[in-house]
Scaffold this motif. Structure first.
Motif, PDB file in Angstrom:
ATOM      1  N   TYR A  46       0.872  -1.184   0.000  1.00 26.22           N
ATOM      2  CA  TYR A  46       0.000   0.000   0.000  1.00 26.22           C
ATOM      3  C   TYR A  46       0.907   1.231   0.000  1.00 26.22           C
ATOM      4  N   GLY A  47       0.383   2.343  -0.577  1.00 27.47           N
ATOM      5  CA  GLY A  47       1.057   3.632  -0.379  1.00 27.47           C
ATOM      6  C   GLY A  47       2.097   3.992  -1.410  1.00 27.47           C
ATOM      7  N   CYS A  48       3.147   4.671  -0.937  1.00 24.18           N
ATOM      8  CA  CYS A  48       4.050   5.394  -1.832  1.00 24.18           C
ATOM      9  C   CYS A  48       5.153   4.498  -2.418  1.00 24.18           C
ATOM     10  N   GLN A  49       5.955   5.107  -3.292  1.00 23.20           N
ATOM     11  CA  GLN A  49       7.072   4.374  -3.926  1.00 23.20           C
ATOM     12  C   GLN A  49       8.099   3.922  -2.895  1.00 23.20           C
ATOM     13  N   GLY A  50       8.197   4.674  -1.777  1.00 25.71           N
ATOM     14  CA  GLY A  50       9.119   4.259  -0.719  1.00 25.71           C
ATOM     15  C   GLY A  50       8.724   2.876  -0.204  1.00 25.71           C
ATOM     16  N   ASN A  51       7.425   2.655  -0.076  1.00 24.10           N
ATOM     17  CA  ASN A  51       6.954   1.347   0.367  1.00 24.10           C
ATOM     18  C   ASN A  51       7.196   0.274  -0.698  1.00 24.10           C
ATOM     19  N   VAL A  52       7.010   0.664  -1.974  1.00 25.23           N
ATOM     20  CA  VAL A  52       7.256  -0.301  -3.056  1.00 25.23           C
ATOM     21  C   VAL A  52       8.721  -0.740  -3.001  1.00 25.23           C
ATOM     22  N   SER A  53       9.597   0.226  -2.782  1.00 22.78           N
ATOM     23  CA  SER A  53      11.024  -0.089  -2.719  1.00 22.78           C
ATOM     24  C   SER A  53      11.325  -0.976  -1.497  1.00 22.78           C
ATOM     25  N   ASP A  54      10.707  -0.672  -0.352  1.00 19.33           N
ATOM     26  CA  ASP A  54      10.912  -1.531   0.832  1.00 19.33           C
ATOM     27  C   ASP A  54      10.440  -2.955   0.536  1.00 19.33           C
ATOM     28  N   SER A  55       9.305  -3.058  -0.182  1.00 19.55           N
ATOM     29  CA  SER A  55       8.783  -4.406  -0.482  1.00 19.55           C
ATOM     30  C   SER A  55       9.743  -5.181  -1.372  1.00 19.55           C
ATOM     31  N   GLU A  56      10.461  -4.466  -2.255  1.00 20.65           N
ATOM     32  CA  GLU A  56      11.436  -5.161  -3.109  1.00 20.65           C
ATOM     33  C   GLU A  56      12.535  -5.783  -2.252  1.00 20.65           C
ATOM     34  N   ARG A  57      12.899  -5.104  -1.166  1.00 23.32           N
ATOM     35  CA  ARG A  57      13.927  -5.652  -0.271  1.00 23.32           C
ATOM     36  C   ARG A  57      13.343  -6.795   0.582  1.00 23.32           C
ATOM     37  N   ILE A  58      12.100  -6.631   1.009  1.00 26.28           N
ATOM     38  CA  ILE A  58      11.454  -7.711   1.779  1.00 26.28           C
ATOM     39  C   ILE A  58      11.307  -8.957   0.891  1.00 26.28           C
ATOM     40  N   LYS A  59      10.915  -8.734  -0.376  1.00 28.71           N
ATOM     41  CA  LYS A  59      10.781  -9.873  -1.292  1.00 28.71           C
ATOM     42  C   LYS A  59      12.148 -10.519  -1.561  1.00 28.71           C
ATOM     43  N   GLY A  60      13.193  -9.686  -1.590  1.00 29.73           N
ATOM     44  CA  GLY A  60      14.544 -10.230  -1.764  1.00 29.73           C
ATOM     45  C   GLY A  60      14.873 -11.209  -0.648  1.00 29.73           C
ATOM     46  N   LEU A  61      14.522 -10.837   0.591  1.00 29.19           N
ATOM     47  CA  LEU A  61      14.796 -11.721   1.736  1.00 29.19           C
ATOM     48  C   LEU A  61      13.948 -12.998   1.640  1.00 29.19           C
ATOM     49  N   LEU A  62      12.681 -12.844   1.237  1.00 30.17           N
ATOM     50  CA  LEU A  62      11.808 -14.030   1.118  1.00 30.17           C
ATOM     51  C   LEU A  62      12.349 -14.968   0.042  1.00 30.17           C
ATOM     52  N   TRP A  63      12.777 -14.369  -1.059  1.00 27.91           N
ATOM     53  CA  TRP A  63      13.332 -15.157  -2.161  1.00 27.91           C
ATOM     54  C   TRP A  63      14.566 -15.928  -1.683  1.00 27.91           C
ATOM     55  N   GLN A  64      15.406 -15.226  -0.881  1.00 26.02           N
ATOM     56  CA  GLN A  64      16.614 -15.847  -0.339  1.00 26.02           C
ATOM     57  C   GLN A  64      16.250 -17.050   0.544  1.00 26.02           C
ATOM     58  N   GLY A 122      23.235  -3.997   1.677  1.00 22.81           N
ATOM     59  CA  GLY A 122      23.564  -5.349   1.236  1.00 22.81           C
ATOM     60  C   GLY A 122      22.410  -6.329   1.277  1.00 22.81           C
ATOM     61  N   LEU A 123      21.181  -5.842   1.492  1.00 23.83           N
ATOM     62  CA  LEU A 123      20.060  -6.781   1.486  1.00 23.83           C
ATOM     63  C   LEU A 123      19.773  -7.207   0.043  1.00 23.83           C
ATOM     64  N   PRO A 124      19.345  -8.451  -0.133  1.00 17.38           N
ATOM     65  CA  PRO A 124      18.971  -8.840  -1.493  1.00 17.38           C
ATOM     66  C   PRO A 124      17.744  -8.050  -1.945  1.00 17.38           C
ATOM     67  N   VAL A 125      17.650  -7.755  -3.223  1.00 16.65           N
ATOM     68  CA  VAL A 125      16.516  -6.980  -3.749  1.00 16.65           C
ATOM     69  C   VAL A 125      15.851  -7.778  -4.861  1.00 16.65           C
ATOM     70  N   TYR A 126      14.552  -7.946  -4.754  1.00 12.74           N
ATOM     71  CA  TYR A 126      13.803  -8.676  -5.790  1.00 12.74           C
ATOM     72  C   TYR A 126      12.960  -7.664  -6.549  1.00 12.74           C
ATOM     73  N   ARG A 127      13.276  -7.463  -7.844  1.00 10.66           N
ATOM     74  CA  ARG A 127      12.529  -6.484  -8.632  1.00 10.66           C
ATOM     75  C   ARG A 127      11.686  -7.191  -9.677  1.00 10.66           C
ATOM     76  N   ASP A 128      10.400  -6.783  -9.771  1.00  8.98           N
ATOM     77  CA  ASP A 128       9.522  -7.406 -10.762  1.00  8.98           C
ATOM     78  C   ASP A 128       9.954  -7.050 -12.183  1.00  8.98           C
ATOM     79  N   ARG A 129      10.472  -5.808 -12.337  1.00 12.12           N
ATOM     80  CA  ARG A 129      10.887  -5.375 -13.670  1.00 12.12           C
ATOM     81  C   ARG A 129      12.329  -4.893 -13.569  1.00 12.12           C
ATOM     82  N   SER A 130      13.153  -5.303 -14.539  1.00 17.26           N
ATOM     83  CA  SER A 130      14.551  -4.873 -14.449  1.00 17.26           C
ATOM     84  C   SER A 130      14.746  -3.496 -15.073  1.00 17.26           C
TER      85      SER A 130
END
Ligand code: SAM
Ligand code: SF4
Length: 473
Positions: A46-64, A174-182
């Motif tokens: 939900y919310g702003c691009q800052g949150n979208v960016s945080d989710s990319e890092r959270i998804k990176g950890l989940l992916w890991q 250094g957290l892994p980052v999972y991006r839907d689009r490169s």
């Protein structure tokens, strides 16, 4: 399409990183033993691009930890909502969506439900979740995301975990980052906010401003470009005050120039700028850097000086307009977008009309418009607010009508001109969407292999907010 990387290992807080990696491995083995399929995570932001960016890092950890991602919450093994607290409406949606998970969780007891982000940083909200939503397994605030492996491990041990303590000044690199689009990437340059605008919850839930070291940002930007990024947006609540508190002597204008110097065919955007910190030096850097899109997002919030003072914005209508005029003189054709709040406590009809007159004077390309929403704990929430919601909604409609006329005038002038756009979306009917340098969407027919590449498009038809076009042969 996705990709995952580990950025700039050398800068990592190694103690924390090693600790979390150990937990990530433990979680991964537990998940392997528990499921006969790859565990599926549904992550909604939900919310702003800052949150979208945080989710990319959270998804990176989940992916890991071995998760793959699904768009369907009902068949997910882990459902995670990254929440927003900026307005009440966003919070209500989260409560509604968490409530909707209850019957699913009753059918699938081992589904993990996790809530994180700005809402969870507010103690009264975390408390409400604890009491009224007993089927939620994990709650963590904005400072704790890097500890996800450890927290998830505890959940898998059968515990209910609530972690929303504030950790001052910490940035974990250094957290892994999972991006839907490169090809289109968010790149945070700073976190938090020191401005305390009287209506805003952000400084309370995101903490004090802290900037990332420029070498970390530049290393990540280089890596993005090497991995195919064509459009990089630098993110922060107030990017103009980038650099404060760092050991190195650098400001945002200098950072922009350094990123502009990275070789490659890509464009740079940034948001958000605060008018009180937006310097002529920054506008000059924007004008001089060929990769920086000529689009300035500069929230004005109100066109009336008394309201701006009550909002604690620390600039006046005149200084805002002076900045805009300088920016337009340095960058003819500049697209200017903004945020505006209607119905701040005590706003009179005349004061609202000052907002309309500022909109007429600046002629924004587009506006993000908000009806004021009281936020517990902020200064404005205690101010008398005699204007009814119905009246505020009527003012908002007048504002939207005005902005639509301005936008239509601008898009009409685009017909017949050629624009270079990055193709950002492709639908199943063969319609592509690209964005002009000034952030106007152009729809045109074409093959989906063009996704992520630049195309020249002639505008053939204007609507109010968007235009249609044809690829130039
Ligand atoms: N840092 C950015 C800035 O200062 O422009 C914006 C961050 S805030 C998350 C995005 C926008 O939400 C603000 O610019 C403001 O217009 C709006 N906003 C924030 N608090 C609000 C509130 N309590 N009610 C209505 N709109 C609000
Ligand atoms: Fe909120 Fe103001 Fe900070 Fe923007 S600058 S995040 S509106 S407090």
């Amino acid at each position: 399409m996705w990709w995952c990387s580990l950025n700039n290992e050398l800068r990592v807080n190694m103690g924390e990183k090693a600790h979390q990696s150990e937990f990530a491995e433990r979680v991964s083995s537990i998940l392997n033993a528990k499921y006969d399929h790859k565990p599926r995570a549904f992550v909604h932001t939900y919310g702003c691009q800052g949150n979208v960016s945080d989710s990319e890092r959270i998804k990176g950890l989940l992916w890991q930890m071995g998760y793959e991602f699904t768009d369907n919450a009902e068949n997910a093994d882990l459902v995670l909502f990254n929440t927003c607290a900026v307005r009440e409406h966003a919070e209500d949606r989260v409560f509604g969506n968490v409530g909707a998970l209850k019957p699913i969780k009753e059918q699938r007891r081992d589904m993990i439900i996790a809530l994180c982000g700005c809402m969870m940083q507010q103690p009264h909200i975390a408390e409400k979740i604890k009491r009224s939503y007993p089927y939620v397994n994990l709650v963590f605030g904005t400072y704790q995301a890097h500890r996800l492996p450890e927290m998830l491990y505890r959940v898998l041990q059968g515990k209910r975990v609530f972690e929303n303590a504030e950790e001052k000044g910490k940035i974990v690199e250094g957290l892994p980052v999972y991006r839907d689009r490169s090809f289109k990437s968010w790149l945070p340059v700073m976190y938090g906010c020191d401005n305390f605008c009287s209506y805003c919850i952000v400084p309370y839930v995101r903490g004090r401003e802290r900037s990332r070291k420029s070498e970390d940002i530049i290393a990540e930007a280089r890596e993005l470009v090497e991995n195919g990024a064509k459009d990089i947006t630098l993110l922060g609540q107030n990017v103009n005050s980038y650099g404060k508190g760092l050991d190195e002597n650098i400001n945002f204008a200098e950072l922009l120039k350094k990123i502009n110097d990275i070789p490659g065919d890509f464009v740079i955007r940034f948001m958000t700028s605060h008018p009180k910190d937006c310097s002529k030096e920054l506008l000059d850097a924007m004008a001089d850097c060929e990769k920086v899109e000529k689009h300035l997002h500069l929230p004005f919030q109100s066109g009336n000086n008394r309201i701006l003072h009550e909002m604690n914005r620390k600039y006046t209508r005149d200084t805002y307009i002076e900045l805009i005029n300088y920016a337009k003189s340095r960058m003819p054709g500049l697209a200017i977008t903004s945020d505006v709040i209607v119905g701040f406590p005590g706003e009179t009809e005349e004061e609202f009309e000052d907002t309309l007159s500022l909109i007429r004077e600046v002629e924004f390309t587009s506006l993000f418009t908000f009806i004021y929403s009281p936020r517990e704990g902020t200064v404005a929430a205690k101010m008398p607010d005699p204007v009814t919601h119905k009246e505020k909604a009527a003012r908002m409609q007048r504002l939207l009508d005005l902005q639509e006329q301005i936008a239509a005038k601008r898009t009409a002038k685009m017909v017949g001109k050629v624009y270079r756009v990055l193709v950002e979306e492709a639908d199943e009917k063969g319609i592509l969407t690209g964005r002009t340098q000034d952030n106007i969407a152009i729809l045109f027919e074409g093959s989906d292999n063009l996704l992520g590449s630049f195309c020249n498009v002639t505008v053939t038809e204007a609507m109010s907010w968007i235009v249609k076009g044809k690829i130039c042969q």
